[in-house]
Design an enzyme around this catalytic site. Structure first.
Site, mmCIF file in Angstrom:
data_model
loop_
_atom_site.group_PDB
_atom_site.id
_atom_site.type_symbol
_atom_site.label_atom_id
_atom_site.label_comp_id
_atom_site.label_asym_id
_atom_site.label_seq_id
_atom_site.Cartn_x
_atom_site.Cartn_y
_atom_site.Cartn_z
ATOM 1 N N ASP A 9 0.824 -1.203 0.000
ATOM 2 C CA ASP A 9 0.000 0.000 0.000
ATOM 3 C C ASP A 9 0.864 1.261 0.000
ATOM 4 O OD1 ASP A 9 -2.165 1.916 0.735
ATOM 5 O OD2 ASP A 9 -3.269 0.070 1.143
ATOM 6 N N SER A 59 -6.583 4.335 -1.307
ATOM 7 C CA SER A 59 -6.696 2.926 -0.934
ATOM 8 C C SER A 59 -8.096 2.379 -1.163
ATOM 9 C CB SER A 59 -6.281 2.741 0.529
ATOM 10 O OG SER A 59 -4.922 3.066 0.703
ATOM 11 N N ARG A 181 -8.306 16.122 11.280
ATOM 12 C CA ARG A 181 -8.781 14.774 10.974
ATOM 13 C C ARG A 181 -8.202 13.727 11.922
ATOM 14 N NH1 ARG A 181 -6.684 12.963 5.187
ATOM 15 N NH2 ARG A 181 -6.954 10.877 6.068
ATOM 16 N N ALA A 255 -15.855 6.033 3.220
ATOM 17 C CA ALA A 255 -16.510 5.521 4.416
ATOM 18 C C ALA A 255 -15.597 5.333 5.615
ATOM 19 C CB ALA A 255 -17.187 4.184 4.092
ATOM 20 N N ARG A 257 -13.015 6.454 7.302
ATOM 21 C CA ARG A 257 -12.654 7.417 8.344
ATOM 22 C C ARG A 257 -13.843 8.259 8.808
ATOM 23 N NH1 ARG A 257 -7.499 7.853 9.874
ATOM 24 N NH2 ARG A 257 -5.874 6.907 8.576
ATOM 25 N N LYS A 327 -5.729 -1.155 7.694
ATOM 26 C CA LYS A 327 -6.179 -1.486 6.338
ATOM 27 C C LYS A 327 -7.222 -2.600 6.344
ATOM 28 C CE LYS A 327 -3.509 1.519 4.306
ATOM 29 N NZ LYS A 327 -4.023 2.625 3.463
ATOM 30 N N ASP A 435 -1.687 -0.244 -4.566
ATOM 31 C CA ASP A 435 -2.972 0.373 -4.904
ATOM 32 C C ASP A 435 -2.822 1.818 -5.355
ATOM 33 O OD1 ASP A 435 -2.099 1.059 -2.377
ATOM 34 O OD2 ASP A 435 -4.071 0.954 -1.439
#
Length: 506
Positions: A9, A59, A181, A255, A257, A327, A435
């Site tokens: 990733d 991702s 965040r 979706a 987070r 993940k 990804d």
């Protein structure tokens, strides 16, 4: 064991300059695989993954395309298309939220990530909501979550200024709270962080207060905190605690987070270690954050038919999904086309991510433990198909710390070497890819780069004997081609719903 798909990733193929932690790292295991196997590059951004031209991948989008075996038009594009077509106001779920606030003399609370990063939200969607509130004559306030992870660390003040201009023109939508965040969008069950954002929104309790949203961000910079880490701050003059008369529109389109804060606001399965008592506001999410949430959704999922997991199940293959907890959603929910429930024969083994404030403090994360668990599975109860995600290049890449990112790449490489040996011993085909990019551009110490990149990513295939088997990887490949490649390699028919094509040719 028939095959393993290993997703590195955030491991992109950059320019090899001084900002490229992937190129700077010592990667003997990956280099050996690339030398022995069939090697190529894949595109992971823009139209190749169903995003607008030039938009960097992420991702969620990456795993969705990998699992679907076709290019998937993203939810973000659906929203933008409706705004451009002038039919955004006709959305039933949004209309009901505005009706609730209007009927109860309440407000509509907009909340989400305010940036142009394009990974979790678009600021244009928020601006359209503010304009819609003005058209409807409904009072609105905004709870602005600052980015600094998918955007430059101190770019947030500019996005807040853009929002302020829209609010001034619309006459509604004033920012009531500002929060980084790190607190508002945690996804690893650090509930104490989520609670700090919740308290600011619901109770107007926060450690800081500022005269304006711009001042709130500026004060955070003065404290040494960049956008991601802005502590919850109240904006004076906007006394708008959340009440049952109000409606909430959570405008993030991604979706993973958004789930924790939504769970707390809607009191869904409260398993956190403190008491919360949220008001029964009418809450709408822009997209479906979890199929088990009983909440209105403005843009319900258009789930890809017959994703990789379904095709494997239909062919009586067993499968194992593995990742560390950062993940988890990607190797399960997103790879399965937005489906939470496992397919027949699908097992999941998720290793906890380390409990550290930021992953530059532990660049190896839980990669050694994840690899240990994978090797144990391969030796004892090997699945037909293993899908495993190494999170390090992405998660450490987001910190902007070059040396930590380099260490993360080297840690993953060491574990990849161990895993490849176990897969080869078990007789499995191996596919290694990523990804999207991230650690391939870390910026400079003066201007760290914490976002994803639009660079291509590697694709490496090795036969069970560790060679290329006489194959080469064709040019022009995308993530949508991975599932058809894997299926054809193990002798499973590719369904018509998968429009991707095998990457391997002789």
């Amino acid at each position: 064991m028939e095959a393993a798909l290993v997703i590195l990733d955030g491991w992109g193929l950059g320019d090899g300059d001084e900002t490229d932690a992937v190129a700077a790292a010592d990667t003997p295991a990956f280099d050996a695989l690339a030398e022995r196997g069939a090697t190529g590059q894949l595109e992971t951004h823009g139209r190749s993954v169903g995003l607008p031209d030039g938009q960097m991948g992420n991702s969620e989008v990456g795993h969705l395309n990998i699992g679907a075996g076709r290019v998937v038009k993203q939810d973000s594009t659906r929203v933008t298309d409706d705004i451009d077509a002038g039919v955004f106001a006709d959305n039933e779920a949004l209309a009901r939220a505005f009706d609730h606030a209007d009927d109860h003399d309440g407000r509509v609370h907009f909340m989400g990530l305010v940036s142009d990063g394009g990974v979790h939200s678009y600021q244009s969607h928020l601006h359209a909501l503010v304009d819609l509130a003005a058209e409807r004559g409904v009072e609105a306030v905004t709870h602005a979550f600052t980015d600094g992870r998918d955007t430059a660390p101190k770019s947030g003040v500019g996005f807040i200024e853009d929002l302020a201009a829209t609010v001034e023109e619309a006459g509604t939508g004033d920012v009531a709270t500002v929060c980084g965040r790190y607190y508002a969008m945690d996804r690893d069950e650090n509930w104490e962080r989520t609670k700090r954002a919740y308290d600011a929104i619901v109770h107007r309790e926060a450690p800081h207060e500022a005269d304006s949203a711009v001042a709130a961000v500026a004060a955070s910079y003065d404290r040494g905190d960049t956008d991601e880490y802005v502590e919850p701050t109240l904006v004076s003059g906007t006394d708008a605690p959340l009440s049952a008369d109000d409606a909430v529109v959570f405008f993030n389109f991604r979706a993973d987070r958004a789930r924790q804060l939504v769970r707390m606001l809607a009191d869904i399965d409260p398993d956190w270690a403190f008491e919360t008592d949220p008001p029964a506001a009418a809450l709408v999410t822009m997209t479906e954050y979890d199929e088990t949430f009983d909440l209105p959704v403005a843009y319900p999922p258009l789930a890809p038919e017959q994703p990789l997991g379904a095709v494997l199940a239909e062919s009586d293959r067993t499968q194992l999904r593995m990742a560390e907890s950062e993940k988890y959603a990607h190797v399960t929910y997103f790879l399965n086309g937005g489906r939470e429930v496992a397919f027949e024969g699908e097992r999941r083994d998720i290793v906890d991510s380390p409990d550290v404030p930021t992953y530059d403090e532990q660049p190896a994360m839980s990669a050694p433990e994840l690899t240990d668990a994978a090797i144990d599975h391969i030796g004892a109860d090997a699945p037909d198909v293993l899908v495993l995600n190494y999170a390090n290049p992405d998660m450490v890449g987001h910190t902007g710390d070059f040396e930590a990112a380099k260490a993360a790449i080297e840690a993953v490489d060491e574990q990849l070497g161990r895993l490849e040996s176990a897969i080869r011993e078990a007789g499995g085909h191996l596919f290694v890819t990523a990804d999207h990019g991230n650690a391939d551009d870390m910026g400079t110490p003066e201007a760290p780069h914490t976002a994803h990149t639009t660079n291509p990513v590697p694709f490496v295939y090795c036969t069970p004997d560790g060679t290329d088997g006489g194959y080469t990887v064709r040019d022009g490949g995308t993530l949508a081609d991975i599932a058809p490649t894997l299926l054809s390699t193990i002798g499973v028919d590719i369904p018509e719903t998968m429009t991707g094509e095998s990457l391997l040719e002789r």
